[in-house]
Scaffold this motif. Sequence first.
Motif, PDB file in Angstrom:
ATOM      1  N   VAL A   1      78.402 -46.416   6.854  1.00 29.97           N
ATOM      2  CA  VAL A   1      77.813 -45.089   6.933  1.00 29.97           C
ATOM      3  C   VAL A   1      76.851 -44.987   5.762  1.00 29.97           C
ATOM      4  O   VAL A   1      77.256 -45.122   4.610  1.00 29.97           O
ATOM      5  N   GLY A   2      75.572 -44.753   6.035  1.00 27.86           N
ATOM      6  CA  GLY A   2      74.580 -44.709   4.968  1.00 27.86           C
ATOM      7  C   GLY A   2      73.792 -46.007   4.900  1.00 27.86           C
ATOM      8  O   GLY A   2      73.576 -46.671   5.911  1.00 27.86           O
ATOM      9  N   THR A   3      73.361 -46.365   3.690  1.00 30.55           N
ATOM     10  CA  THR A   3      72.511 -47.539   3.508  1.00 30.55           C
ATOM     11  C   THR A   3      73.274 -48.811   3.841  1.00 30.55           C
ATOM     12  O   THR A   3      74.403 -49.013   3.401  1.00 30.55           O
ATOM     13  N   GLU A   4      72.642 -49.689   4.624  1.00 35.24           N
ATOM     14  CA  GLU A   4      73.288 -50.927   5.042  1.00 35.24           C
ATOM     15  C   GLU A   4      72.999 -52.055   4.061  1.00 35.24           C
ATOM     16  O   GLU A   4      71.932 -52.110   3.451  1.00 35.24           O
ATOM     17  N   HIS A   5      73.955 -52.973   3.938  1.00 38.92           N
ATOM     18  CA  HIS A   5      73.754 -54.173   3.128  1.00 38.92           C
ATOM     19  C   HIS A   5      72.520 -54.919   3.653  1.00 38.92           C
ATOM     20  O   HIS A   5      72.360 -55.126   4.858  1.00 38.92           O
ATOM     21  N   GLY A   6      71.636 -55.305   2.750  1.00 40.31           N
ATOM     22  CA  GLY A   6      70.420 -56.009   3.140  1.00 40.31           C
ATOM     23  C   GLY A   6      69.226 -55.107   3.373  1.00 40.31           C
ATOM     24  O   GLY A   6      68.115 -55.597   3.584  1.00 40.31           O
ATOM     25  N   HIS A   7      69.422 -53.788   3.323  1.00 39.48           N
ATOM     26  CA  HIS A   7      68.310 -52.839   3.443  1.00 39.48           C
ATOM     27  C   HIS A   7      67.358 -53.069   2.264  1.00 39.48           C
ATOM     28  O   HIS A   7      67.799 -53.206   1.126  1.00 39.48           O
ATOM     29  N   ARG A   8      66.067 -53.102   2.524  1.00 35.42           N
ATOM     30  CA  ARG A   8      65.095 -53.345   1.457  1.00 35.42           C
ATOM     31  C   ARG A   8      64.126 -52.182   1.323  1.00 35.42           C
ATOM     32  O   ARG A   8      63.756 -51.544   2.308  1.00 35.42           O
ATOM     33  N   ARG A   9      63.746 -51.924   0.063  1.00 39.10           N
ATOM     34  CA  ARG A   9      62.713 -50.926  -0.182  1.00 39.10           C
ATOM     35  C   ARG A   9      61.637 -51.545  -1.064  1.00 39.10           C
ATOM     36  O   ARG A   9      61.921 -52.370  -1.933  1.00 39.10           O
ATOM     37  N   TYR A  10      60.399 -51.125  -0.828  1.00 39.99           N
ATOM     38  CA  TYR A  10      59.223 -51.753  -1.421  1.00 39.99           C
ATOM     39  C   TYR A  10      58.440 -50.692  -2.186  1.00 39.99           C
ATOM     40  O   TYR A  10      57.975 -49.705  -1.606  1.00 39.99           O
ATOM     41  N   THR A  11      58.294 -50.908  -3.494  1.00 34.24           N
ATOM     42  CA  THR A  11      57.590 -49.984  -4.373  1.00 34.24           C
ATOM     43  C   THR A  11      56.286 -50.623  -4.822  1.00 34.24           C
ATOM     44  O   THR A  11      56.247 -51.818  -5.122  1.00 34.24           O
TER      45      THR A  11
END
Length: 274
Positions: free
Chosen positions: A188-198
Amino acid sequence: MVSDLLTVPVVLVALGAASVYTGWKRRRVHARMAALEPTPIGSLPADGRVEVEGTATPVDDPITAPVSGREAVVAAWTVEEWDERGDRGRWREVARGIESAPFRVDDDTGSVACEPISKRETAGKWTQTTGVTATEGVRIDDALAEFASFAVEMELPPDADPPPGIRRLHADHGLYEDTGSVTNVVDVGTEHGHRRYTEGTVDVGESVYVLGRVESDGNGPTVTTPREGPFVVSDRAEAALEASIEGTARRRLVGGAVATVLGLAGAGYLLAPF
């Protein structure tokens, strides 16, 4: 029992020491900035450390910022991944980079060339990138890029098909394609392996600040990496950037010192004979 309780002060000391170190590094950058004033390009010395401000223009073609796809003179980025182990999760920085075209800085008095930047750092599968994080941007080795805005431009869940620019970014950094985790089935919520790019950029024709060392040869002056301290490039004005770095350095130093003292005091109390 005591050994379990010692975990808290040990963590406090470790976090405090890391904060003091990063604050000290930022304080050194601030000291180098504070020792200089921006020099009109037409009055640059033949050699020596300088600050210049003006308009950024690529010598030939601009670069394409890897996350946003914008045409830019300078781009810096980080890739973070949500790392879930057991019942704990955290963002782990797995890649960072700074790239620039060969560019010039122009003001009302002249024009000066600046050396291009090409820096990348990639973490392993279970590690994260090292080095001192910039205030709002990226530092790698002897290059520091700071921005007025350094924001998350994109997020991708595991198993998503990345757009071409992100796919090239993955390839440039040698990033493995994470397919998530079996825990994601019940996540529930952010999944393992989710990526964010800044990403932050200095766009073509935008105001730019550069701290470096001016060197002159038969082709005219060029601003290059100083012999000591980083080559700094930013879309922020010198005064605002200097104040930001000074404030962050102070907060890191004070916060780190307090955490270290509390940790040592806690460890001493737990280890003291009664």
